[in-house]
Design an enzyme around this catalytic site. Structure first.
Site, short mmCIF file in Angstrom:
data_model
loop_
_atom_site.label_atom_id
_atom_site.label_comp_id
_atom_site.label_asym_id
_atom_site.label_seq_id
_atom_site.Cartn_x
_atom_site.Cartn_y
_atom_site.Cartn_z
CG ASP A 678 3.77 3.32 -0.81
OD1 ASP A 678 2.97 3.30 -1.74
OD2 ASP A 678 3.53 2.84 0.33
CE LYS A 682 0.44 3.82 1.71
NZ LYS A 682 1.14 2.87 2.55
#
Ligand code: ADP
Ligand code: ASP
Ligand code: MG
Length: 818
Positions: A678, A682
């Site tokens: 995750d 980003k």
């Protein structure tokens, strides 16, 4: 003398007729007046349909006729006192017998000439004016029924008869010289020299009233209808339309020529010649001033006065080398059309004279094509001219106003507004008087075209944003609550009306073009929505074709992102916290950016990184102003930051993770946080925003899930196995503590490389004091060189994420109208 005309909608029911009588009464005390009536609302259409049924040999026409008779008889019973009813009922029945006879004739001989058709259509006005005249008498207003066939003289062009003004004016004047009480006149009809009944064009009652006003040199002509005057656009199509107080005859004529149905274009002529002001008034709001149409108009502040449209149009074009420089081609072309009684709505000729393109009523398309090809048979055979090219199912939208002449850039504004909304323009024409600019567009784009043009030219009004939301989980729901709460404030302060017109979750979907009621939308969707299907959802969204459409993706689904490109290409903006699109292949990221750019729509995803924190916008602002990124250091996982900032001496690492899961900080399977993917997504997005063409593989990620805890296993099993690694994590923690440092899972972008790892920082470092699920981003740039720019705060949570999504939506709303 005042001439008043009441349209079909004003006399559709007995209750309405009663209010019309109340409107008429005060005029009688002040000065003389005459009133013209249309048929009761919808009756002319019924008469046409009756005659078509009879023509087609359908005996059902008799039932339709019976229903029509009942409607008129009921009106008599409701409007007229019992004593007088019977004679009037007898008269109405007598008129219906006449109608029945002629329809029976059509039924038998299976023939309906234009002459018969006009005769059939005349019954509507003959009945309405007669019944209303009697109703007036019954209410103590002395009135006399006047069948206009006795005074309006026309030629024999049935359906569209032309007025013989010399005879008509004289007949009207003579009639009024000998009839001093209130005349109640039939609209729409006249008669030829040989005494045949004619009609003067659909909606022609306005014209009838103007003819009387002209002949009697009336001081004003009042057209009473069902709207507050002539408006900036048809209020049925543009909800934000408003009344224009004044306009000139030319402006009104132009608007009505292009479909503003409030007033029949020909009406202007007798009024204009005699300089009689025309008032447009609302029967349902009689005290409202309405619009006055006269020689002059103020309203300098309005560049245009209105926007109108016409549907069911075809565009024909003739082209070929034989047209260049040949004198008389246009004359032959338009002469042919005139001979065939086909009126040309708009013409646009390329200056090379190579082609001429013009618009006509769609129903006449075949007729026109055949006639032209017959006229130019020789040229077509010799290949000097091509066959007539036809484009069907089009509409015309026109902007009208005399101030256009003094405002350069009007057409630029018009076409850029259409272009930005993805509306393709097939042909353009500008009247030489600079009174109108018209554009031919596809029929399915017309509602959108009217609305975007209204927005572009009548700025003072509010702008509507149309939201389509997929995903009604925590973020989606918070967003709906926020939109609801801020609705009034945004409307007042930002002139924005945010309406949600479509919502869906993975099971159901629901649409409402006028805006869903937000309190109940989600429940309503669950109870009565259609079954969700992405293709259907997006198909419908595109087909609804609303201006300022914004698609909001509050899912984390990859499949949804596969639709993004076609959504942007349909001129719909996208706002999303879903990272999947921007962290897919670099090519996909680029494609989406350029699709948005090409279409002039927005693709905003501030919440992809740091939830509601202003990360991506800040980075973009720096780059736009010429700054360059030197490095980025960041803690971007709220979950991992929560885990490492609560991990203390004496804790077992696996327990800390378990607690985080129990508190709802982690994904259902905490490995989805611990594997760092995750964060990698980003960071990938931040790298790309800083100009680096990275793929996900270019990001080095330290996976915190120990080797033997990876792969297929249940969450319980994972926790069991994780326990065997507690010592390792404890060692890292204790070592850091001994150096007076804290563990942080951080990302570093520097020298074109990106690494994500578990490291430790001392108390001088800005990451040291980071607590809870906060995120922090340090931007080191050429400008922020010695001390980096710091963005810090809660980086997860439905509320803050929804707020970020909301801000992106409003950002789109605030972009200039152009
Ligand atoms: P009537 O029955 O009184 O003759 P019409 O239906 O012929 O009424 O005309 C009124 C209608 O014209 C309105 O209800 C409205 O929908 C339509 N219309 C179209 N363009 C405009 C406009 N620019 N301003 C006001 N009304 C318009
Ligand atoms: N009744 C006629 C029509 O419907 C004329 C009018 O209403 O103006 O066209
Ligand atoms: Mg009308």
């Amino acid at each position: 003398m005042n001439v008043l005309k009441f349209g079909g909608s004003s006399v559709a029911t007995p209750a309405r007729i009663r209010s019309v009588i109340e409107i008429i009464k005060p005029y009688l005390h002040e000065k003389k007046c005459a009133v013209v009536f249309s048929a009761f609302g919808g009756v002319t259409d019924i008469l046409i349909s009756l005659s078509l049924s009879a023509l087609a040999g359908k005996i059902e026409y008799k039932d339709q006729l019976q229903a029509l008779e009942t409607r008129h008889l009921d009106a008599v019973r409701e409007l007229i006192g019992i004593q007088k009813q019977s004679s009037i009922i007898a008269q109405v029945k007598f008129i219906f017998n006449e109608l029945e006879d002629v329809l029976h004739g059509v039924y038998l001989v299976k023939e309906r000439t234009p002459r018969t058709q006009d005769y059939i259509m005349s019954f509507g006005e003959r009945l309405s004016a007669y019944i209303i005249a009697e109703a007036l008498n019954d209410r103590g207003v002395k009135a006399e029924f006047l069948d206009a066939r006795t005074v309006i003289r026309t030629d024999n062009n049935f359906g569209n008869a032309r007025i013989d003004f010399a005879v008509t004016n004289k007949l009207i004047q003579d009639h009024f010289a000998t009839h001093s009480i209130l005349q109640v006149i039939t609209g729409f009809i006249g008669s030829s020299a040989s005494g045949e009944t004619t009609t003067i064009g659909r909606s022609g009652s306005d014209y009838t009233a103007a003819i009387f006003a002209g002949a009697l040199n009336a001081s004003s002509l009042e057209i009473w209808t069902d709207v507050d005057g002539m408006m900036t656009a048809d209020p049925r199509k543009v909800k934000k339309a408003f009344t224009v107080k004044e306009m000139t005859y030319e402006e009104a004529m132009e608007l009505s020529h292009f479909g503003a149905k409030v007033i029949f274009p020909a009406t202007m002529q007798p009024a204009m010649v005699n300089r009689i002001p025309i008032w447009i008034k609302n029967t349902f709001n009689p005290t409202f001033e309405g619009t006055v149409i006269s020689e002059k108009s103020n309203g300098k502040n309005l560049i245009i006065k209105g926007i109108s449209s016409m549907d069911k149009i075809s565009l024909l074009s003739v082209q070929g080398s034989g047209l260049v420089g040949v004198v008389g081609v246009s004359m032959r072309l338009f002469g042919t059309l005139a001979k065939e009684n086909i009126s040309v709505i708009l013409i646009s000729q390329a200056s090379s004279e190579h082609s001429i393109c013009f618009a006509i009523e769609g129903a006449k398309t075949r007729h026109a094509k055949e006639a032209i090809e017959k006229e130019f048979l020789y040229e077509i055979r010799n290949q000097e001219m091509d066959h007539v090219k036809v484009e069907e199912n089009l509409s015309i939208v026109a902007i009208v106003g005399e101030n256009m002449k003094h405002n350069p850039g009007t057409s630029g504004r018009m076409f850029s507004a259409l272009g930005r909304s993805g509306i393709n323009v097939n042909a353009i024409a500008q009247g030489s008087s600079e009174l109108n600019i018209s554009a031919v567009v596809h029929e399915q784009d017309i509602a959108k075209a009217l609305n975007v043009l209204h927005e572009a030219f009548f700025l003072s009004d509010r702008k509507v944003l149309n939201i389509f939301l997929v995903g009604t989980g925590l973020i989606g729901n918070s967003l709906l609550a926020m939109i609801q709460k801020q609705f009034e404030a945004l409307a007042k302060q930002n002139h924005l009306e945010v309406q949600v017109v479509g919502i869906a979750n993975s099971k159901k979907m629901l649409f409402n073009e006028d805006g869903l009621t937000l309190e109940t939308a989600v429940n309503q969707m669950k109870e009565s929505g259609e079954e969700m299907n992405l293709n259907a959802f997006f198909g419908n969204m595109i087909a609804m074709n609303l201006s300022n459409s914004i698609f909001v993706d509050c899912t984390s689904s990859e499949v949804v992102t596969e639709f993004y490109e076609s959504i942007l290409s349909s001129n719909i903006s996208i706002v999303t916290p879903n990272k999947k699109a921007n962290s897919g292949t670099y090519q996909k990221y680029q494609t989406l950016k350029s699709a948005a750019f090409k279409r002039g729509v927005k693709f905003l995803y501030e919440t992809n990184v740091g939830a509601g924190l202003p990360v991506i916008n800040t980075l973009n602002d720096l780059l736009i102003s010429g700054d360059k990124v030197i490095g980025i250091e960041a803690v971007l996982s709220g979950t991992l930051n929560y885990i490492f900032s609560s991990y203390k001496a004496g804790d077992e690492f696996s327990d800390v993770v378990k607690q985080a899961k129990e508190k709802g900080y982690t994904e259902p399977d905490p490995r989805d946080d611990l594997n760092g993917m995750d964060v990698a997504r980003k960071v990938l997005i931040l790298s790309r925003e800083s100009g680096l063409p990275f793929e996900l593989e270019d990001i080095q990620v330290e996976n915190l899930v120990p080797e033997n805890c990876r792969g297929e296993m249940s969450v319980e099993e994972f926790f069991k196995k994780l326990e065997t690694h507690n010592a390792l994590f404890e060692k890292l923690r204790a070592e850091a503590e001994s150096r007076n440092e804290k563990l942080r899972y951080m990302a570093v972008l520097r020298d074109g490389k990106t690494k994500i790892r578990l490291g430790s920082v001392n108390d001088k470092h800005p990451f040291y004091s980071l607590s809870g699920s906060d995120n922090i981003i340090l931007l080191t740039t050429e400008r922020y060189h010695d001390r980096p720019m710091v963005i810090r705060g809660p980086g997860a949570g439905a509320e803050v994420t929804a707020a970020g999504v909301f801000a992106d939506i409003i950002r789109i709303g605030n972009y200039a109208n152009g």
